[in-house]
Design a protein around this motif. Structure first.
Motif, PDB file in Angstrom:
ATOM      1  N   ASP A 169      17.337 -71.009 -62.390  1.00  0.00           N
ATOM      2  CA  ASP A 169      16.455 -69.852 -62.220  1.00  0.00           C
ATOM      3  C   ASP A 169      16.023 -69.373 -63.598  1.00  0.00           C
ATOM      4  OD1 ASP A 169      15.198 -67.445 -61.631  1.00  0.00           O
ATOM      5  OD2 ASP A 169      16.540 -67.046 -59.936  1.00  0.00           O
ATOM      6  N   LEU A 170      14.891 -69.887 -64.063  1.00  0.00           N
ATOM      7  CA  LEU A 170      14.399 -69.523 -65.393  1.00  0.00           C
ATOM      8  C   LEU A 170      14.039 -68.043 -65.490  1.00  0.00           C
ATOM      9  CD1 LEU A 170      12.131 -72.586 -66.255  1.00  0.00           C
ATOM     10  CD2 LEU A 170      14.397 -72.058 -67.180  1.00  0.00           C
ATOM     11  N   GLN A 171      13.598 -67.456 -64.387  1.00  0.00           N
ATOM     12  CA  GLN A 171      13.245 -66.044 -64.421  1.00  0.00           C
ATOM     13  C   GLN A 171      14.481 -65.190 -64.701  1.00  0.00           C
ATOM     14  OE1 GLN A 171       9.800 -64.549 -63.601  1.00  0.00           O
ATOM     15  NE2 GLN A 171      10.943 -63.214 -64.978  1.00  0.00           N
ATOM     16  N   LYS A 172      15.529 -65.396 -63.904  1.00  0.00           N
ATOM     17  CA  LYS A 172      16.711 -64.545 -64.003  1.00  0.00           C
ATOM     18  C   LYS A 172      17.647 -64.957 -65.136  1.00  0.00           C
ATOM     19  CE  LYS A 172      16.641 -63.342 -59.086  1.00  0.00           C
ATOM     20  NZ  LYS A 172      17.352 -63.457 -57.781  1.00  0.00           N
ATOM     21  N   GLN A 173      17.792 -66.262 -65.341  1.00  0.00           N
ATOM     22  CA  GLN A 173      18.751 -66.731 -66.349  1.00  0.00           C
ATOM     23  C   GLN A 173      18.176 -66.714 -67.763  1.00  0.00           C
ATOM     24  OE1 GLN A 173      20.108 -70.253 -63.363  1.00  0.00           O
ATOM     25  NE2 GLN A 173      20.885 -70.462 -65.426  1.00  0.00           N
ATOM     26  N   THR A 174      16.866 -66.881 -67.873  1.00  0.00           N
ATOM     27  CA  THR A 174      16.261 -67.040 -69.197  1.00  0.00           C
ATOM     28  C   THR A 174      15.391 -65.864 -69.591  1.00  0.00           C
ATOM     29  OG1 THR A 174      16.252 -69.437 -68.886  1.00  0.00           O
ATOM     30  CG2 THR A 174      14.834 -68.557 -70.624  1.00  0.00           C
ATOM     31  N   HIS A 199       9.436 -71.084 -75.178  1.00  0.00           N
ATOM     32  CA  HIS A 199       9.719 -72.501 -74.937  1.00  0.00           C
ATOM     33  C   HIS A 199      11.120 -72.870 -75.414  1.00  0.00           C
ATOM     34  CE1 HIS A 199       6.220 -74.427 -73.165  1.00  0.00           C
ATOM     35  NE2 HIS A 199       5.452 -73.638 -73.883  1.00  0.00           N
ATOM     36  N   MET A 200      11.533 -72.319 -76.539  1.00  0.00           N
ATOM     37  CA  MET A 200      12.885 -72.598 -77.018  1.00  0.00           C
ATOM     38  C   MET A 200      13.923 -72.016 -76.061  1.00  0.00           C
ATOM     39  SD  MET A 200      14.791 -74.149 -79.114  1.00  0.00           S
ATOM     40  CE  MET A 200      13.797 -74.595 -80.551  1.00  0.00           C
ATOM     41  N   ALA A 201      13.615 -70.887 -75.464  1.00  0.00           N
ATOM     42  CA  ALA A 201      14.530 -70.288 -74.492  1.00  0.00           C
ATOM     43  C   ALA A 201      14.684 -71.193 -73.271  1.00  0.00           C
ATOM     44  CB  ALA A 201      14.034 -68.912 -74.080  1.00  0.00           C
ATOM     45  N   ILE A 202      13.574 -71.797 -72.816  1.00  0.00           N
ATOM     46  CA  ILE A 202      13.648 -72.743 -71.698  1.00  0.00           C
ATOM     47  C   ILE A 202      14.500 -73.942 -72.101  1.00  0.00           C
ATOM     48  CG2 ILE A 202      12.331 -74.326 -70.229  1.00  0.00           C
ATOM     49  CD1 ILE A 202       9.961 -72.396 -70.460  1.00  0.00           C
ATOM     50  N   ALA A 203      14.237 -74.471 -73.296  1.00  0.00           N
ATOM     51  CA  ALA A 203      14.984 -75.637 -73.772  1.00  0.00           C
ATOM     52  C   ALA A 203      16.480 -75.342 -73.824  1.00  0.00           C
ATOM     53  CB  ALA A 203      14.483 -76.056 -75.151  1.00  0.00           C
ATOM     54  N   ARG A 204      16.853 -74.190 -74.333  1.00  0.00           N
ATOM     55  CA  ARG A 204      18.270 -73.819 -74.430  1.00  0.00           C
ATOM     56  C   ARG A 204      18.915 -73.754 -73.047  1.00  0.00           C
ATOM     57  NH1 ARG A 204      19.583 -69.065 -75.802  1.00  0.00           N
ATOM     58  NH2 ARG A 204      21.583 -69.522 -76.793  1.00  0.00           N
ATOM     59  N   THR A 205      18.196 -73.195 -72.083  1.00  0.00           N
ATOM     60  CA  THR A 205      18.736 -73.070 -70.731  1.00  0.00           C
ATOM     61  C   THR A 205      18.970 -74.441 -70.109  1.00  0.00           C
ATOM     62  OG1 THR A 205      17.591 -70.948 -70.412  1.00  0.00           O
ATOM     63  CG2 THR A 205      18.326 -72.108 -68.443  1.00  0.00           C
ATOM     64  N   ILE A 206      18.004 -75.341 -70.275  1.00  0.00           N
ATOM     65  CA  ILE A 206      18.140 -76.691 -69.709  1.00  0.00           C
ATOM     66  C   ILE A 206      19.264 -77.452 -70.400  1.00  0.00           C
ATOM     67  CG2 ILE A 206      16.990 -78.928 -69.452  1.00  0.00           C
ATOM     68  CD1 ILE A 206      14.371 -77.365 -69.031  1.00  0.00           C
ATOM     69  N   LEU A 207      19.337 -77.359 -71.723  1.00  0.00           N
ATOM     70  CA  LEU A 207      20.389 -78.049 -72.453  1.00  0.00           C
ATOM     71  C   LEU A 207      21.772 -77.516 -72.077  1.00  0.00           C
ATOM     72  CD1 LEU A 207      18.695 -78.379 -75.937  1.00  0.00           C
ATOM     73  CD2 LEU A 207      19.298 -80.253 -74.382  1.00  0.00           C
ATOM     74  N   LYS A 208      21.872 -76.232 -71.849  1.00  0.00           N
ATOM     75  CA  LYS A 208      23.145 -75.661 -71.396  1.00  0.00           C
ATOM     76  C   LYS A 208      23.522 -76.251 -70.047  1.00  0.00           C
ATOM     77  CE  LYS A 208      25.460 -71.251 -70.455  1.00  0.00           C
ATOM     78  NZ  LYS A 208      25.315 -69.762 -70.409  1.00  0.00           N
ATOM     79  N   HIS A 209      22.538 -76.426 -69.187  1.00  0.00           N
ATOM     80  CA  HIS A 209      22.773 -77.022 -67.877  1.00  0.00           C
ATOM     81  C   HIS A 209      23.296 -78.455 -68.022  1.00  0.00           C
ATOM     82  CE1 HIS A 209      22.139 -77.733 -63.572  1.00  0.00           C
ATOM     83  NE2 HIS A 209      21.547 -78.869 -63.900  1.00  0.00           N
TER      84      HIS A 209
END
Length: 216
Positions: A169-174, A199-209
């Motif tokens: 959930d990019l809206q809530k998590q990021t 964009h870096m925030a999205i990248a960080r969230t995906i990499l954490k996943h």
């Protein structure tokens, strides 16, 4: 990250994923992954895990809705046989209902969105599939477009649960946490297309996943 080695990671979606990528897609073109989160993820993976060889592919196309993904699914996903598949779609499915309110033919309503999404996921044979929620950089949750985007995010989550695949959930998590410290305009001037920070925030969230270890 230890389980990911020499595998193909494919990202597909709309302009957020596309981010002005070079359509020639030649392997050594520096801009073949665009200038957004896909490029950031690839760079961070290779810089942190240099002994591994990540085959990252960007199949984002600006303006796409779930209908457009359906039309190109065979060519851009199934024939490439990705090991990891990330799908980010839904923003334009919502946006068309606001920027083209009288053009009903362009609107993708919930039943079509979820039905088509399920079909695409079920057709895919990737070892790991992750659905990314659409988002709207608007801190006021009562805003009409923000409310609808949140609804389509919930629909995306329901598809993930039905198909037994991962969901972020990019809206809530990021972005909601990011908007607590930054003005909306610092993250996306038009509330849709993220800045480099977004964009870096999205990248960080995906990499954490993906259980990315920064200190590898």
């Amino acid at each position: 990250m230890s389980t990911i080695h020499n595998e193909r990671i494919l990202f597909i979606g709309d302009s957020i994923t596309d981010c002005n990528r070079n359509r020639s897609e030649r392997e050594h073109d520096s801009d073949r992954l665009g200038h957004g989160y896909v490029s950031f993820i690839h760079a961070l993976l290779q810089a942190t895990y240099p002994s591994k060889h990540y085959k990252v592919t960007n199949k984002g196309i600006g303006g796409n809705t779930i209908r457009d993904l359906q039309e190109r699914w065979q060519r851009d996903v199934l024939t490439l046989k990705p090991d990891l598949l990330f799908i980010m779609i839904g923003i334009n499915d919502v946006w068309r209902q606001f920027d083209q309110p009288s053009d009903f033919a362009q609107h993708v309503y919930p039943d079509e969105f979820t039905g088509t999404y399920r079909q695409l996921v079920e057709q895919s044979s990737a070892k790991k599939i992750c659905l990314l929620s659409p988002f709207y950089i608007q801190s006021e949750k009562g805003d009409p477009m923000r409310k609808m985007m949140d609804h389509y995010g919930d629909l995306t989550k329901s598809v993930a649960e039905t198909c037994h695949v991962s969901f972020i959930d990019l809206q809530k998590q990021t972005f909601d946490p990011l908007m607590q410290g930054l003005d909306d305009i610092e993250i996306a001037q038009d509330r849709i297309h993220p800045s480099s920070v977004g964009h870096m925030a999205i990248a960080r969230t995906i990499l954490k996943h993906l259980d990315f270890k920064w200190d590898n």
